[in-house]
Design an enzyme around this catalytic site. Structure first.
Site, PDB file in Angstrom:
ATOM      1  N   ASP A  30      38.886  41.733  37.220  1.00 32.52           N
ATOM      2  CA  ASP A  30      39.419  40.410  36.890  1.00 32.52           C
ATOM      3  C   ASP A  30      40.409  40.013  37.974  1.00 32.52           C
ATOM      4  OD1 ASP A  30      40.035  38.092  35.589  1.00 32.52           O
ATOM      5  OD2 ASP A  30      41.135  39.025  33.946  1.00 32.52           O
ATOM      6  N   ASP A 124      35.699  34.485  38.572  1.00 31.60           N
ATOM      7  CA  ASP A 124      36.752  35.444  38.906  1.00 31.60           C
ATOM      8  C   ASP A 124      36.718  36.745  38.127  1.00 31.60           C
ATOM      9  OD1 ASP A 124      37.425  34.144  36.557  1.00 31.60           O
ATOM     10  OD2 ASP A 124      39.575  34.270  36.918  1.00 31.60           O
ATOM     11  N   GLU A 125      35.655  37.018  37.373  1.00 30.04           N
ATOM     12  CA  GLU A 125      35.599  38.298  36.674  1.00 30.04           C
ATOM     13  C   GLU A 125      34.153  38.717  36.445  1.00 30.04           C
ATOM     14  OE1 GLU A 125      36.767  38.590  32.531  1.00 30.04           O
ATOM     15  OE2 GLU A 125      36.814  36.401  32.378  1.00 30.04           O
TER      16      GLU A 125
END
Length: 380
Positions: A30, A124-125
């Protein structure tokens, strides 16, 4: 929890079917305050300062906040006026999705260097299954450290990682030592780790759910673990089975590299019921802003816009409109959403929740959109 060592023992939940098919090695990566961090990276004048990505107008909403802003209580999905009140020195910057996508593509290339089994959740993860150590690194922990190092060297951005034997635990772990940290939950540690946490940390338990649990005397994972399936089913319905497993660190889901996304959306539950036409319109505008940020981030287009309303008697109404051509820009998305709401006004009673989704998705090339099923995400 530890930050070193391989994972090669049997998990403590094997007798409950938690890992009947064998132990997996899962990493959840993350990025730290991703959008805001990209802005601070690209503009040195923003470094070390409270930054919010989003609009600063009266109807604006915070899409992302730097850690400097979070110290003041600024959070994503917060109305900009509220964020500015909490942090008078807050600096607003407009979203730059081209920059975020560019960074995301570099990060995903790093993921795929270490494993083909990558399940992106957003820009983003992602989850990574590194059970097969393709480079002979020696442990999932060492792989996670190598990935974080490569991300920083390539993008000058930091990432946090959680390492464990299932997705639920890995995701909890990645949030444990943020920012720029790593947490490892080894086999045999999952149940104890989960039971030490407040229930609000569990995915799927929002503010209202936590309030209900508090009324029932449940504050931690240990409190949940003390309840049997029957009791949880009586109080939480089908969600009770998830809570039973979660309280014991059990998660059977595999990392899926190619899941069909059914819709993209969000919903907001209000601390106080709203009923006036002006309040409803203002709320819709904020939800439009946030949901369109998500749609743009996924580069998705869809043909169906759905408005969800939950009244104060807990009855739910959904109104959908399907279009001959996919929605390709925010103006059209907002126009359809407003038309649906206007067709329902005045409402017969106040509402406690409003949601908005775009579904019947396809990519820009006209093919059905692929990724994970992400039908609703809470805005708060």
């Amino acid at each position: 929890m530890t930050i070193e060592g391989a994972m090669d023992a049997q998990p403590d939940n094997a007798e409950d079917g938690g890992e009947a098919d064998g132990l997996r090695k899962i990493i959840h990566v993350d990025m730290d305050a991703f959008f805001a961090s990209v802005e601070q990276r690209d503009n040195p004048e923003l470094r070390g300062k409270p930054v919010a990505v989003g609009g600063s107008s009266g109807r604006g909403v915070v899409a992302a906040a730097s850690y400097e802003a979070r110290r003041f209580g600024v959070r994503s999905a917060m109305p900009s006026v509220t964020a500015k009140r909490k942090c008078p020195d807050l600096i607003f910057v407009k979203s730059r999705f081209d920059a975020y996508r560019e960074a995301s593509e570099k990060i995903r290339a790093i993921f795929h260097h270490y494993t083909p089994d990558v399940e992106p959740l957003s820009l983003d993860e992602a989850y990574l299954d590194v059970t097969e150590d393709r480079h002979g690194i020696g442990s999932a922990t060492a792989i996670a450290q190598a990935i974080r190092k490569a991300i920083f060297e390539t993008t000058q951005l930091t990432a946090s990682a959680g390492v464990s034997y299932n997705k639920f635990l890995a995701k909890l772990a990645s949030d444990q030592n943020k920012p720029n940290g790593i947490c490892v939950i080894r086999p045999g540690e999952g149940a104890a780790f989960v039971q030490s946490l407040p229930v609000r940390r569990f995915h799927g338990i929002g503010p209202k759910g936590a309030e209900k649990m508090a009324r029932l005397g449940i504050a931690t994972g240990a409190d949940l673990a003390a309840k049997d399936r029957e009791w949880l089913g009586q109080h939480f319905g089908s969600f009770g089975d998830y809570l039973y497993r979660a309280a014991r660190g059990i998660d059977l889901r595999p990392v899926r590299t190619n899941r069909t996304r059914k819709s993209i959306g969000g919903e907001r539950t209000f601390s106080e019921d709203i009923s006036t036409d002006a309040e409803l319109r203002e709320t819709l505008e904020r939800i439009i802003d946030i949901v369109w940020e998500r749609i743009a981030a996924k580069e998705a287009r869809g043909r169906t816009v759905t408005l969800k309303l939950k009244f104060n008697d807990f009855q739910i109404a959904t109104r959908a409109r399907s279009l001959p051509q996919p929605v390709g820009d925010k103006d059209r998305f907002a126009e359809v959403a407003r038309e649906i709401l206007e067709g329902e006004l005045p409402l017969p009673m106040p509402i406690r929740l409003m949601g908005l989704t775009l579904s019947n998705l396809e990519r820009k090339d006209g093919e059905p959109a692929r990724r994970r099923d992400d039908s609703q995400l809470s805005l708060l």
